[in-house]
Write a protein that holds these residues in place. Structure first.
Motif, PDB file in Angstrom:
ATOM      1  N   LYS A  40      40.784  42.406  42.886  1.00 43.02           N
ATOM      2  CA  LYS A  40      41.907  41.721  43.539  1.00 43.02           C
ATOM      3  C   LYS A  40      42.229  40.399  42.827  1.00 43.02           C
ATOM      4  CE  LYS A  40      42.916  44.766  46.673  1.00 43.02           C
ATOM      5  NZ  LYS A  40      44.237  45.402  46.755  1.00 43.02           N
ATOM      6  N   ALA A  41      41.248  39.735  42.248  1.00 41.30           N
ATOM      7  CA  ALA A  41      41.530  38.545  41.432  1.00 41.30           C
ATOM      8  C   ALA A  41      42.327  38.949  40.191  1.00 41.30           C
ATOM      9  CB  ALA A  41      40.226  37.843  41.041  1.00 41.30           C
ATOM     10  N   ALA A  42      42.027  40.123  39.630  1.00 41.32           N
ATOM     11  CA  ALA A  42      42.804  40.624  38.498  1.00 41.32           C
ATOM     12  C   ALA A  42      44.248  40.911  38.913  1.00 41.32           C
ATOM     13  CB  ALA A  42      42.149  41.884  37.919  1.00 41.32           C
ATOM     14  N   VAL A  43      44.449  41.409  40.131  1.00 44.63           N
ATOM     15  CA  VAL A  43      45.808  41.612  40.653  1.00 44.63           C
ATOM     16  C   VAL A  43      46.555  40.282  40.683  1.00 44.63           C
ATOM     17  CG1 VAL A  43      47.126  42.153  42.761  1.00 44.63           C
ATOM     18  CG2 VAL A  43      45.299  43.697  41.992  1.00 44.63           C
ATOM     19  N   ASN A  44      45.892  39.239  41.127  1.00 42.15           N
ATOM     20  CA  ASN A  44      46.535  37.917  41.174  1.00 42.15           C
ATOM     21  C   ASN A  44      46.871  37.407  39.781  1.00 42.15           C
ATOM     22  OD1 ASN A  44      46.445  37.941  43.933  1.00 42.15           O
ATOM     23  ND2 ASN A  44      44.797  36.454  44.114  1.00 42.15           N
ATOM     24  N   ALA A  45      45.989  37.647  38.821  1.00 48.12           N
ATOM     25  CA  ALA A  45      46.284  37.247  37.436  1.00 48.12           C
ATOM     26  C   ALA A  45      47.506  38.003  36.917  1.00 48.12           C
ATOM     27  CB  ALA A  45      45.074  37.492  36.540  1.00 48.12           C
ATOM     28  N   PHE A  46      47.590  39.289  37.219  1.00 40.04           N
ATOM     29  CA  PHE A  46      48.749  40.085  36.815  1.00 40.04           C
ATOM     30  C   PHE A  46      50.026  39.526  37.454  1.00 40.04           C
ATOM     31  CE2 PHE A  46      51.442  43.974  37.478  1.00 40.04           C
ATOM     32  CZ  PHE A  46      51.780  44.170  36.149  1.00 40.04           C
ATOM     33  N   THR A  47      49.943  39.154  38.713  1.00 35.33           N
ATOM     34  CA  THR A  47      51.097  38.570  39.414  1.00 35.33           C
ATOM     35  C   THR A  47      51.600  37.336  38.683  1.00 35.33           C
ATOM     36  OG1 THR A  47      50.370  39.418  41.562  1.00 35.33           O
ATOM     37  CG2 THR A  47      51.853  37.507  41.584  1.00 35.33           C
ATOM     38  N   ILE A  48      50.698  36.440  38.328  1.00 37.51           N
ATOM     39  CA  ILE A  48      51.073  35.205  37.635  1.00 37.51           C
ATOM     40  C   ILE A  48      51.698  35.516  36.275  1.00 37.51           C
ATOM     41  CG2 ILE A  48      50.155  33.131  36.501  1.00 37.51           C
ATOM     42  CD1 ILE A  48      48.074  33.026  38.779  1.00 37.51           C
ATOM     43  N   HIS A  49      51.083  36.406  35.527  1.00 42.81           N
ATOM     44  CA  HIS A  49      51.583  36.750  34.192  1.00 42.81           C
ATOM     45  C   HIS A  49      52.944  37.438  34.258  1.00 42.81           C
ATOM     46  CE1 HIS A  49      48.150  35.755  31.494  1.00 42.81           C
ATOM     47  NE2 HIS A  49      47.565  35.671  32.669  1.00 42.81           N
TER      48      HIS A  49
ATOM     49  N   HIS B 193      55.710  35.013  35.225  1.00 38.29           N
ATOM     50  CA  HIS B 193      56.078  34.183  34.079  1.00 38.29           C
ATOM     51  C   HIS B 193      56.963  34.962  33.106  1.00 38.29           C
ATOM     52  CE1 HIS B 193      55.548  32.265  30.105  1.00 38.29           C
ATOM     53  NE2 HIS B 193      55.645  31.160  30.824  1.00 38.29           N
ATOM     54  N   GLU B 194      56.556  36.197  32.831  1.00 41.18           N
ATOM     55  CA  GLU B 194      57.320  37.030  31.901  1.00 41.18           C
ATOM     56  C   GLU B 194      58.748  37.275  32.399  1.00 41.18           C
ATOM     57  OE1 GLU B 194      57.072  41.556  30.081  1.00 41.18           O
ATOM     58  OE2 GLU B 194      55.221  40.571  30.716  1.00 41.18           O
TER      59      GLU B 194
ATOM     60  N   ARG C 154      60.467  35.340  34.562  1.00 46.00           N
ATOM     61  CA  ARG C 154      60.980  34.113  35.184  1.00 46.00           C
ATOM     62  C   ARG C 154      62.485  33.915  35.002  1.00 46.00           C
ATOM     63  NH1 ARG C 154      58.424  32.956  30.575  1.00 46.00           N
ATOM     64  NH2 ARG C 154      59.380  31.531  29.075  1.00 46.00           N
ATOM     65  N   ASN C 155      63.064  34.492  33.988  1.00 44.88           N
ATOM     66  CA  ASN C 155      64.500  34.331  33.747  1.00 44.88           C
ATOM     67  C   ASN C 155      65.314  35.518  34.257  1.00 44.88           C
ATOM     68  OD1 ASN C 155      64.187  31.798  32.500  1.00 44.88           O
ATOM     69  ND2 ASN C 155      63.561  32.808  30.609  1.00 44.88           N
ATOM     70  N   THR C 156      64.747  36.277  35.178  1.00 42.79           N
ATOM     71  CA  THR C 156      65.432  37.408  35.802  1.00 42.79           C
ATOM     72  C   THR C 156      65.508  37.133  37.308  1.00 42.79           C
ATOM     73  OG1 THR C 156      63.499  38.746  36.407  1.00 42.79           O
ATOM     74  CG2 THR C 156      64.279  38.915  34.111  1.00 42.79           C
ATOM     75  N   PRO C 157      66.286  37.914  38.045  1.00 39.15           N
ATOM     76  CA  PRO C 157      66.324  37.727  39.502  1.00 39.15           C
ATOM     77  C   PRO C 157      65.120  38.333  40.228  1.00 39.15           C
ATOM     78  CG  PRO C 157      67.917  39.393  38.832  1.00 39.15           C
ATOM     79  CD  PRO C 157      67.326  38.820  37.571  1.00 39.15           C
ATOM     80  N   VAL C 158      64.221  38.985  39.508  1.00 34.22           N
ATOM     81  CA  VAL C 158      63.070  39.636  40.121  1.00 34.22           C
ATOM     82  C   VAL C 158      62.060  38.591  40.597  1.00 34.22           C
ATOM     83  CG1 VAL C 158      61.179  41.273  39.738  1.00 34.22           C
ATOM     84  CG2 VAL C 158      63.409  41.674  38.683  1.00 34.22           C
ATOM     85  N   LYS C 159      61.533  38.788  41.798  1.00 35.76           N
ATOM     86  CA  LYS C 159      60.489  37.934  42.373  1.00 35.76           C
ATOM     87  C   LYS C 159      59.207  38.750  42.462  1.00 35.76           C
ATOM     88  CE  LYS C 159      63.532  34.747  43.369  1.00 35.76           C
ATOM     89  NZ  LYS C 159      63.757  33.759  42.358  1.00 35.76           N
ATOM     90  N   ILE C 160      58.107  38.178  41.995  1.00 35.02           N
ATOM     91  CA  ILE C 160      56.803  38.834  42.002  1.00 35.02           C
ATOM     92  C   ILE C 160      55.817  37.924  42.708  1.00 35.02           C
ATOM     93  CG2 ILE C 160      54.944  39.813  40.615  1.00 35.02           C
ATOM     94  CD1 ILE C 160      58.151  39.099  38.866  1.00 35.02           C
ATOM     95  N   ASN C 161      55.149  38.446  43.742  1.00 34.53           N
ATOM     96  CA  ASN C 161      54.165  37.658  44.474  1.00 34.53           C
ATOM     97  C   ASN C 161      53.000  38.534  44.909  1.00 34.53           C
ATOM     98  OD1 ASN C 161      55.387  34.866  44.908  1.00 34.53           O
ATOM     99  ND2 ASN C 161      57.077  36.212  45.494  1.00 34.53           N
ATOM    100  N   SER C 162      51.871  37.882  45.177  1.00 36.32           N
ATOM    101  CA  SER C 162      50.714  38.542  45.762  1.00 36.32           C
ATOM    102  C   SER C 162      50.674  38.219  47.245  1.00 36.32           C
ATOM    103  CB  SER C 162      49.410  38.039  45.122  1.00 36.32           C
ATOM    104  OG  SER C 162      49.224  38.580  43.841  1.00 36.32           O
ATOM    105  N   ALA C 163      50.220  39.202  48.029  1.00 35.75           N
ATOM    106  CA  ALA C 163      50.134  39.033  49.479  1.00 35.75           C
ATOM    107  C   ALA C 163      48.714  39.280  49.950  1.00 35.75           C
ATOM    108  CB  ALA C 163      51.077  40.011  50.173  1.00 35.75           C
ATOM    109  N   HIS C 164      48.243  38.402  50.832  1.00 37.54           N
ATOM    110  CA  HIS C 164      47.020  38.669  51.601  1.00 37.54           C
ATOM    111  C   HIS C 164      47.500  39.116  52.973  1.00 37.54           C
ATOM    112  CE1 HIS C 164      43.377  38.392  53.846  1.00 37.54           C
ATOM    113  NE2 HIS C 164      43.751  37.318  54.491  1.00 37.54           N
TER     114      HIS C 164
ATOM    115  N   PRO D 177      60.281  32.042  46.304  1.00 32.68           N
ATOM    116  CA  PRO D 177      59.243  31.808  45.300  1.00 32.68           C
ATOM    117  C   PRO D 177      58.903  33.057  44.498  1.00 32.68           C
ATOM    118  CG  PRO D 177      58.250  32.054  47.461  1.00 32.68           C
ATOM    119  CD  PRO D 177      59.747  32.070  47.663  1.00 32.68           C
ATOM    120  N   SER D 178      58.366  32.835  43.319  1.00 33.91           N
ATOM    121  CA  SER D 178      57.855  33.911  42.482  1.00 33.91           C
ATOM    122  C   SER D 178      56.588  33.410  41.803  1.00 33.91           C
ATOM    123  CB  SER D 178      58.896  34.326  41.434  1.00 33.91           C
ATOM    124  OG  SER D 178      58.500  35.509  40.777  1.00 33.91           O
ATOM    125  N   GLY D 179      55.586  34.278  41.732  1.00 31.76           N
ATOM    126  CA  GLY D 179      54.330  33.897  41.097  1.00 31.76           C
ATOM    127  C   GLY D 179      53.368  33.222  42.052  1.00 31.76           C
TER     128      GLY D 179
END
Length: 172
Positions: free
Chosen positions: A99-108, A111-112, A114-124, A159-161
């Motif tokens: 699950k920590a790896a999932v969070n790292a993927f979310t951040i990466h 960032h990748e 960031r210049n699109t309308p897509v929002k990426i987040n992790s949820a608990h 928010p994203s990331g």
């Protein structure tokens, strides 16, 4: 976000997860087998990354794409390193690391993209009464879905990331 105009909204909710470590309080990094670590990462991390990569072209074509990665408070390195945190003594290594790896993927990925309308987040989602959470869990399934639904329905300026639970940030 106006859903009536965005009927092409693409949402990827990466919700698969397994807990194979054995026990939340007695499992640890030196006793869990490499096989359990691999099986856990295959479901909790590699499957999530693969699904995201397959769906990403469709999500990028959406005016308001959203990706919600289901993580866990157990992924918080900050809380695991804080002696008075509620999860300090819970150290099932395979699950927590996946699950920590999932969070790292979310951040990466945030960032990748960031210049699109897509929002990426992790949820608990919380401790939910599911097969994974068990009958002792505090939340029913509808309540456990709230964070994921909230993140899937973020407005364009949302928010994203980030890593969230019921509208509040969770420490990394």
């Amino acid at each position: 976000m106006n859903l009536s105009r965005n009927f092409y909204l693409w949402i990827s909710s990466n919700n698969a997860g397994v807990f194979l470590d054995g026990d939340w309080l007695t499992s640890n990094a030196t006793s869990v087998s490499i096989n359990i670590i691999r099986q856990t990462f295959n479901t909790n991390f590699f499957g999530l990354v693969e699904l995201t990569q397959v769906l990403l072209p469709l999500i990028l074509n959406s005016p308001s794409g959203r990706i919600v990665n289901m993580s866990s408070i157990e992924a918080s390195l900050t809380l695991h390193a804080t002696p008075n945190s509620p999860i300090y003594d819970s150290k099932p290594f395979a699950y927590n690391a996946s699950k920590a790896a999932v969070n790292a993927f979310t951040i990466h990925l945030a960032h990748e993209l960031r210049n699109t309308p897509v929002k990426i987040n992790s949820a608990h989602p919380g401790w939910v009464k599911t097969e994974l959470g068990g009958e002792g869990a505090m939340m029913d399934i509808a309540e456990g879905a709230k964070t994921g639904v909230e993140l899937a329905m973020l407005p364009d300026d949302g928010p994203s990331g980030g890593f969230f639970h019921l509208g509040e940030p969770v420490p990394w």
